[in-house]
Design an enzyme around this catalytic site. Structure first.
Site, PDB file in Angstrom:
ATOM      1  N   GLU A  37       0.932  -0.915  -0.018  1.00 48.08           N
ATOM      2  CA  GLU A  37      -0.440  -0.127  -0.172  1.00 48.08           C
ATOM      3  C   GLU A  37       0.916   1.364  -0.187  1.00 48.08           C
ATOM      4  O   GLU A  37       0.497   2.098   0.267  1.00 48.08           O
ATOM      5  CB  GLU A  37      -0.988   0.155   1.364  1.00 48.08           C
ATOM      6  CG  GLU A  37      -2.069  -1.102   1.511  1.00 48.08           C
ATOM      7  CD  GLU A  37      -2.829  -1.678   0.578  1.00 48.08           C
ATOM      8  OE1 GLU A  37      -2.591  -0.963  -0.881  1.00 48.08           O
ATOM      9  OE2 GLU A  37      -3.187  -2.602   0.175  1.00 48.08           O
TER      10      GLU A  37
HETATM   11  C1  LIG Z   1       2.430  -9.634   0.835  1.00 49.77           C
HETATM   12  C2  LIG Z   1       1.684  -8.677  -0.530  1.00 49.77           C
HETATM   13  C3  LIG Z   1       0.911  -8.542  -0.850  1.00 49.77           C
HETATM   14  C4  LIG Z   1       0.685  -7.438  -2.017  1.00 49.77           C
HETATM   15  N1  LIG Z   1      -0.718  -7.009  -2.195  1.00 49.77           N
HETATM   16  C5  LIG Z   1      -1.352  -6.374  -3.599  1.00 49.77           C
HETATM   17  C6  LIG Z   1      -2.193  -6.545  -4.206  1.00 49.77           C
HETATM   18  O1  LIG Z   1      -3.174  -6.832  -3.993  1.00 49.77           O
HETATM   19  N2  LIG Z   1      -1.878  -5.463  -5.364  1.00 49.77           N
HETATM   20  C7  LIG Z   1      -1.404  -4.909  -5.790  1.00 49.77           C
HETATM   21  O2  LIG Z   1      -1.579  -4.375  -6.768  1.00 49.77           O
HETATM   22  N3  LIG Z   1      -0.273  -4.955  -5.077  1.00 49.77           N
HETATM   23  C8  LIG Z   1      -0.264  -5.680  -3.756  1.00 49.77           C
HETATM   24  N4  LIG Z   1       1.228  -5.667  -3.467  1.00 49.77           N
HETATM   25  C9  LIG Z   1       2.248  -5.215  -4.281  1.00 49.77           C
HETATM   26  C10 LIG Z   1       2.695  -3.524  -3.328  1.00 49.77           C
HETATM   27  O3  LIG Z   1       2.387  -2.551  -3.524  1.00 49.77           O
HETATM   28  C11 LIG Z   1       4.947  -3.679  -4.053  1.00 49.77           C
HETATM   29  O4  LIG Z   1       5.374  -4.464  -3.142  1.00 49.77           O
HETATM   30  C12 LIG Z   1       5.023  -1.648  -2.745  1.00 49.77           C
HETATM   31  O5  LIG Z   1       4.131  -1.201  -3.243  1.00 49.77           O
HETATM   32  C13 LIG Z   1       6.206  -1.590  -3.202  1.00 49.77           C
HETATM   33  O6  LIG Z   1       6.515  -1.917  -4.801  1.00 49.77           O
HETATM   34  P1  LIG Z   1       7.748  -2.777  -4.934  1.00 49.77           P
HETATM   35  O7  LIG Z   1       7.928  -4.021  -4.392  1.00 49.77           O
HETATM   36  O8  LIG Z   1       8.227  -2.757  -6.319  1.00 49.77           O
HETATM   37  O9  LIG Z   1       9.482  -1.962  -4.454  1.00 49.77           O
HETATM   38  P2  LIG Z   1       9.716  -0.680  -5.159  1.00 49.77           P
HETATM   39  O10 LIG Z   1       8.817   0.431  -5.907  1.00 49.77           O
HETATM   40  O11 LIG Z   1      10.986  -1.165  -5.967  1.00 49.77           O
HETATM   41  O12 LIG Z   1      10.681   0.116  -4.314  1.00 49.77           O
HETATM   42  C14 LIG Z   1      11.367  -0.856  -2.837  1.00 49.77           C
HETATM   43  C15 LIG Z   1      12.355   0.474  -2.505  1.00 49.77           C
HETATM   44  O13 LIG Z   1      12.703   1.990  -3.108  1.00 49.77           O
HETATM   45  C16 LIG Z   1      11.907   2.467  -2.941  1.00 49.77           C
HETATM   46  N5  LIG Z   1      11.758   3.714  -3.696  1.00 49.77           N
HETATM   47  C17 LIG Z   1      11.474   3.581  -4.958  1.00 49.77           C
HETATM   48  N6  LIG Z   1      10.605   4.174  -5.317  1.00 49.77           N
HETATM   49  C18 LIG Z   1      10.892   4.977  -4.246  1.00 49.77           C
HETATM   50  C19 LIG Z   1      10.649   6.784  -5.261  1.00 49.77           C
HETATM   51  N7  LIG Z   1      10.114   7.435  -5.846  1.00 49.77           N
HETATM   52  N8  LIG Z   1      11.250   7.575  -4.355  1.00 49.77           N
HETATM   53  C20 LIG Z   1      11.763   7.418  -2.405  1.00 49.77           C
HETATM   54  N9  LIG Z   1      11.725   5.726  -2.604  1.00 49.77           N
HETATM   55  C21 LIG Z   1      11.751   4.881  -3.526  1.00 49.77           C
HETATM   56  C22 LIG Z   1      10.939   2.172  -1.685  1.00 49.77           C
HETATM   57  O14 LIG Z   1      10.677   3.178  -0.669  1.00 49.77           O
HETATM   58  C23 LIG Z   1      11.586   1.035  -1.230  1.00 49.77           C
HETATM   59  O15 LIG Z   1      12.226   1.505   0.027  1.00 49.77           O
HETATM   60  C24 LIG Z   1       1.467  -6.546  -2.180  1.00 49.77           C
HETATM   61  C25 LIG Z   1       2.520  -7.282  -1.888  1.00 49.77           C
HETATM   62  C26 LIG Z   1       3.614  -7.614  -1.532  1.00 49.77           C
HETATM   63  C27 LIG Z   1       4.313  -8.321  -0.452  1.00 49.77           C
END
Ligand SMILES: Cc1cc2nc3c(=O)[nH]c(=O)nc-3n(C[C@H](O)[C@H](O)[C@H](O)COP(=O)(O)OP(=O)(O)OC[C@H]3O[C@@H](n4cnc5c(N)ncnc54)[C@H](O)[C@@H]3O)c2cc1C
Length: 582
Positions: free
Chosen positions: A436
């Site tokens: 989220e």
């Molecule tokens: C158990 C679980 C359930 C989930 N359920 C859903 C779901 O139902 N539907 C859905 O669509 N998604 C879902 N997700 C996905 C979840 O919302 C994402 O994992 C989350 O938004 C982070 O994206 P990412 O994993 O690609 O991390 P990344 O975006 O790659 O981020 C990695 C790191 O980089 C930092 N970062 C990235 N961009 C920036 C920026 N612009 N500025 C500063 N810092 C930044 C982040 O803060 C983080 O520390 C789920 C994930 C999990 C693990």
């Protein structure tokens, strides 16, 4: 030990939120009162502690299994879902017109907390149903509402939120799932999503995927995203489930925690036969999805509260049973007698109490925003919610991780051993700062969109409200300390956050410390106000209200200084993250 809802806290904090937000003035809420709220909490507590809590460890140990596109939930999950659905819990705060119970948010919030404490992995479908329904209510055509809402609100069908893709997590503007217009007005959906909670499972007949996708001529980035309703089974004219809609689950993740909640990879339209319908306007999908995301962010903050409460209950009970060391008289004592163990328990107790209060106030504010007939009052409530959402989501979940760590510390070695169940809480809580929107994303939203773009108006109003509480009892040490931190915050806003010449990279580097400072200040504010109220009511229940005052005192001595330290970091940041070569 099994979870028991902290009933007395909940009742009192609901009452405080009701009074602070003057919900008694809202005409449309006249049929609801605190007696009804208490009766519902009572029923919910029975379900949470009797049905959901016993399944929590089962879900953790067994997890979900995946075979040939099918997901099987852990033993007992299907039956619990049927009971949850048939008891009407899914539509608790959704409109009666569609089979819900139409209860206000201030009553639904403590109930949600009970679900989250007792079995977070299980109950994740509930926030999706709530948020998905609100999207359809706000943006759906009459046809879409008729097709989906009753089924979702009554729990016949569940909802999945499909945003994330392998190359589009925090940066949703990068997503590539396609929506190709068809001559009949529908869209052909094609693409891969990952991490989709309850994207596939065996508990309901149909799953309505709310999919963010891009039409062929859409602008690049997040301005080119549209939202589609994409059911697993197409819906026949008579409302029954029809043909399979070419949505395949290709696997589930093997996660650190939340084992009972299926986190699915989903492939849409492998055979070019996945049909979706547009929700709202083209290219405004992210705006529509924000309705669900904001709902989910607040719910995620409550996950922090719920899991901190669970951890507190476990640690408190263990600390009363475990005998180790001696007191001043040389007699062996239970570890709860050691001041350092008390400090950790109070850390858990004061923070979860304050965050619970904040979460309930936000729920009551949502009622004001949705139900007030006075446009100015409703708008002010909306703005306050918008400001508090990233603070609550970010701070409650960050704190919950720290607090569960403290609970494990109270257990000593047994905290590191699975059979006590506290290690499961540590594994389950870890994701809450990530999904989220990560804490980093919440902090940037707070700092840029909610404060700088607003030129500091909403934050100034919030600070004025906190100042009012401080000035009500100027002699109290708790209030004096809070007043000092408010002065420091005002200085940080003027000199750094709202300074037009501040370097963006420098601001981004301190966004999370800044969010944490505001979170600590908001919690201290809640406790200061509650302590004032507790002084007034003290004669009614010396122990309970005396304890509320003690929590406020503990927080201002042990936790509020962390907010001060974070503000010092914000103001003293002089390229601290800029000079190191990675
Ligand atoms: C158990 C679980 C359930 C989930 N359920 C859903 C779901 O139902 N539907 C859905 O669509 N998604 C879902 N997700 C996905 C979840 O919302 C994402 O994992 C989350 O938004 C982070 O994206 P990412 O994993 O690609 O991390 P990344 O975006 O790659 O981020 C990695 C790191 O980089 C930092 N970062 C990235 N961009 C920036 C920026 N612009 N500025 C500063 N810092 C930044 C982040 O803060 C983080 O520390 C789920 C994930 C999990 C693990």
């Amino acid at each position: 030990m099994s979870y028991q809802a902290p009933y007395k806290d909940m009742q009192w904090l609901v009452e405080q939120a009701y009074q602070t937000q003057q919900l008694g003035n809202l005409e449309s809420l006249q049929d609801f009162d605190l007696d009804l709220a208490n009766a519902i909490m009572d029923e919910a507590n029975k379900f949470a502690s009797g049905v959901l809590a016993p399944l929590n460890m089962v879900g953790d140990v067994e997890g979900c299994t995946f075979s040939d596109g099918q997901v099987t939930t852990p033993t007992g999950w299907k039956d619990a879902y049927a009971q949850f659905r048939d008891s009407g819990w899914i539509g608790l705060a959704l409109p009666e017109e569609y089979g819900g119970q139409g209860l206000p948010k201030y009553i639904a919030q403590p109930v949600n907390e009970m679900w989250l404490s007792s079995n977070l992995a299980f109950v994740m479908f509930a926030a999706l149903a709530q948020g998905g329904s609100e999207i359809l209510l706000k943006f759906g055509s009459d046809e879409l509402k008729a097709r989906y809402l009753t089924q979702i609100v009554t729990g016949e069908w569940t909802v999945a939120m499909a945003l994330t893709e392998p190359n589009a997590g925090s940066d949703l503007g990068a997503l590539t799932t396609k929506a190709i217009p068809q001559t009949d007005g529908t869209y052909q959906i094609k693409g891969q999503k990952i991490y989709i909670t309850y994207g596939e499972h065996d508990m309901a007949e149909n799953i309505v995927h709310l999919v963010l996708a891009r039409t062929p001529d859409a602008p690049a980035g997040s301005r080119g995203l549209s939202l589609f309703a994409v059911p697993k089974y197409r819906v026949n004219e008579d409302g029954s489930c029809g043909e399979f809609n070419d949505i395949r689950c290709t696997g589930i993740e093997h996660k650190t925690g939340l084992h009972g909640s299926p986190t699915c990879s989903i492939s849409y339209g492998d055979n070019d036969a996945c049909v979706g319908e547009l929700i709202g306007n083209l290219n405004q999908g992210l705006m529509a999805m924000f309705v669900l995301m904001n709902e989910a962010r607040l719910s995620c903050g409550m996950q922090g509260v719920g899991l901190s409460e669970l951890a507190f209950q476990k640690a408190q009970q263990y600390s009363k049973e475990r005998v180790q060391g001696a007191g001043a008289d040389g007699q062996r004592v239970a570890i709860i007698e050691h001041p350092d163990v008390k400090r950790m328990l109070l850390n858990l107790r004061s923070e979860s109490f304050a965050l619970r209060s904040l979460g309930y106030q936000i729920a009551a504010l949502i009622d004001v925003a949705e139900q007030s007939k006075d446009a100015e009052t409703a708008q002010a409530a909306e703005k306050r919610i918008a400001l508090l959402t990233p603070i609550f989501k970010g701070f409650a979940t960050e704190q919950a991780n720290e607090l569960v760590g403290d609970a494990i510390q109270v257990y000593g070695g047994m905290g590191f051993v699975e059979e006590t169940g506290i290690a499961q809480v540590m594994r389950d809580v870890r994701i809450t700062t990530i999904y989220e929107g990560t804490t980093g994303i919440q902090a940037k939203d707070l700092l840029h969109r909610k404060i700088r773009m607003d030129q500091g108006r909403c934050i100034s109003e919030l600070m004025a409200d906190i100042r009012d509480v401080v000035e009500k009892s100027p002699d109290s040490v708790v209030n004096q300390r809070l007043g000092q931190v408010l002065n420091q915050l005002a200085h940080v806003l003027d000199s750094t956050i709202l300074n037009p010449s501040a370097e963006l990279a420098q601001l981004d580097a301190v966004a999370v410390p800044f969010l944490n400072a505001l979170g600590g200040i908001c919690c201290a504010w809640q406790l200061a106000e509650l302590a004032q109220q507790a002084q007034v009511s003290k004669a009614q229940d010396e122990v309970f209200f005396g304890n509320v005052v003690a929590l406020a005192e503990f927080y201002s001595a042990y936790k509020l200084p962390q907010a001060q330290a974070a503000l010092t970091t914000v103001i003293e940041e002089q390229n601290g993250v800029g000079n190191y070569e990675f």
